[in-house]
Design a protein around this motif. Structure first.
Motif, PDB file in Angstrom:
ATOM      1  N   TYR A   1      61.087  62.081  75.007  1.00 37.69           N
ATOM      2  CA  TYR A   1      61.938  62.517  73.903  1.00 37.69           C
ATOM      3  C   TYR A   1      61.101  62.794  72.659  1.00 37.69           C
ATOM      4  N   ASP A   2      60.171  61.905  72.376  1.00 37.76           N
ATOM      5  CA  ASP A   2      59.321  62.090  71.194  1.00 37.76           C
ATOM      6  C   ASP A   2      58.478  63.364  71.300  1.00 37.76           C
ATOM      7  N   ARG A   3      58.209  63.809  72.513  1.00 38.53           N
ATOM      8  CA  ARG A   3      57.443  65.031  72.723  1.00 38.53           C
ATOM      9  C   ARG A   3      58.308  66.296  72.573  1.00 38.53           C
TER      10      ARG A   3
ATOM     11  N   GLU B   1      61.898  57.744  76.426  1.00 36.05           N
ATOM     12  CA  GLU B   1      61.748  57.904  74.982  1.00 36.05           C
ATOM     13  C   GLU B   1      60.405  58.550  74.623  1.00 36.05           C
ATOM     14  N   ASP B   2      59.371  58.270  75.427  1.00 33.32           N
ATOM     15  CA  ASP B   2      58.079  58.927  75.195  1.00 33.32           C
ATOM     16  C   ASP B   2      58.220  60.441  75.340  1.00 33.32           C
TER      17      ASP B   2
ATOM     18  N   TYR C   1      63.332  70.599  68.203  1.00 32.92           N
ATOM     19  CA  TYR C   1      63.811  69.249  68.461  1.00 32.92           C
ATOM     20  C   TYR C   1      65.327  69.130  68.257  1.00 32.92           C
TER      21      TYR C   1
END
Length: 413
Positions: free
Chosen positions: A169-171, A166-167, A132
């Motif tokens: 990005y969270d992954r 953003e979904d 990340y």
């Protein structure tokens, strides 16, 4: 495990105490072989299309799969032989119609591709780890595992709702490219020459860049028209990445970047990651039989683009296209032609702004560099040309991690 070769001599010297003062220090950069240097630096590729293989029944990421040019070139044994520590595993979605139903279908396909990547990591936690941050990448390599960043090639699945970014990005998505072969809701493509010129980024595309900056994602200009690349640099608060591109001065293809724009990318702090897809780096004449078969295929679908077909039609098209590719393959470019591209880019902008994004499993690969196991040849050739270990650290991953850290810092602000 990488990065530990210099440690043992240092420990020996420390153990010798005062006597170590009488021992001449060893210059490891001068005494190490190219392969040793390759093994101890962090080696990443910014465009691994390997996720397209993860759902195939005959592919195993842990097995040494038979190499297929442009299709099967990355797996754990090949990565080990080639010293590839990982990189950006691509969530690719073909361009389709610009309507809400198609956007939703594309989003689901992209989420499934991301699920495949995550499932691969979860199935093999001792070999792979999701990354990340730039610090994650260095830690993962130090622990002897492979880096798995995710990237989006073609932002079409986002539709017009940028909260979806953003979904992803969270992954773990940390690199996003607005466009692919055709113009879309975000930007002009380098290769959609028949469409109306959108003038670079659309207003929605400008918002996409701003949202990527807010989240701490890097922005990818590969496949984008020159005007789009310029617009991204005008708007983005962090440098641009060209994740798999070539230089136009050596081969005039729309996917490649001219010298003046490459210099601007470098002045902006960005990086070009060198592509190894043969038809993008030299003029390769297809066999007559291939041309005839492709014309027949196009006629059978009334000349419609594969991107305009229904899902069932596209599947039929791709099966037939695969048969043609197997029966009448394109001629290969060569390792020397690829290295000419890389060396030219290095001459123009230097090792602070060049890296590797060979388009593995997405059409990349050349004769003499058929899969990722051959990557040490690049290090050897660059050292022959006079590039140092410090240069190689930048080229093989340092430049990407530098820009990632800039994106992370910009998000924090």
């Amino acid at each position: 495990m990488k990065h530990f070769l210099p440690i043992l001599p240092a420990l020996i010297l420390a153990a010798c105490g005062a006597e170590s003062d009488q021992i001449d220090p060893v210059d490891h950069a001068e005494t190490a072989t190219p392969r040793e240097i390759h093994e101890r630096i962090l080696v990443m590729d910014s465009h691994l299309d390997t996720p397209a293989n993860l759902s195939k029944a005959d592919f195993d990421i842990i097995a040494d799969n038979p190499t297929q040019m442009g299709q099967v070139q990355v797996d754990l044994p090949k990565m080990q032989r080639g010293g590839l520590d990982g990189g950006f595993w691509v969530i690719f979605t073909p361009q389709g119609p610009l309507d809400e139903a198609s956007y939703e279908a594309a989003k689901q396909a992209a989420l499934t591709r991301s699920d495949d990547i995550i499932a691969m990591v979860e199935a093999h936690p001792d070999q792979f780890e999701l990354a990340y941050t730039a610090d994650d990448a260095e830690r993962i390599v130090a622990e002897g595992k492979r880096i798995v960043f995710q990237s989006i090639e073609n932002s079409y699945p986002l539709g017009t709702d940028l909260t979806v970014l953003e979904d992803f990005y969270d992954r773990g998505v940390r690199l996003v490219g607005p466009v692919h072969f055709r113009d879309n809701q975000f930007a002009d493509s380098a290769t959609d020459l028949s469409a109306t010129d959108l003038g670079g980024l659309t207003p929605l595309g400008e918002e996409l860049v701003r949202e990527a900056n807010r989240l701490g994602m890097m922005v990818d200009g590969s496949h984008a028209a020159d005007s789009t690349v310029e617009d991204i640099m005008d708007i983005s608060t962090t440098p641009i990445v060209l994740s798999h591109s070539g230089v136009k001065s050596l081969y005039d293809h729309p996917r490649n970047i001219p010298d003046d724009l490459l210099r601007r990318v470098a002045e902006n702090g960005g990086v070009i990651q060198m592509n190894a897809l043969g038809s993008y780096i030299e003029n390769l004449e297809p066999p007559v039989e291939r041309t005839a078969a492709l014309e027949e295929l196009a006629a059978s679908f009334e000349g419609r683009s594969p991107f305009d077909l229904t899902d069932e039609e596209r599947e039929q098209y791709m099966v037939r296209r695969g048969e043609i590719d197997s029966a009448y393959p394109m001629p290969l470019s060569s390792f020397e032609v690829f290295m000419d591209q890389m060396l030219y880019a290095l001459e123009i902008v230097g090792p602070d702004h060049v890296g590797m994004g060979a388009d593995w499993d997405g059409g990349g690969g050349v004769a003499g560099m058929e899969d990722v196991s051959f990557l040490p040849k690049v290090t050897e050739r660059l050292m022959e040309e006079g590039y140092t270990e410090a240069d190689l650290e930048k080229i093989w991953g340092g430049n990407l991690l530098r820009i990632m850290r800039q994106a992370e810092a910009a998000k924090a602000q």
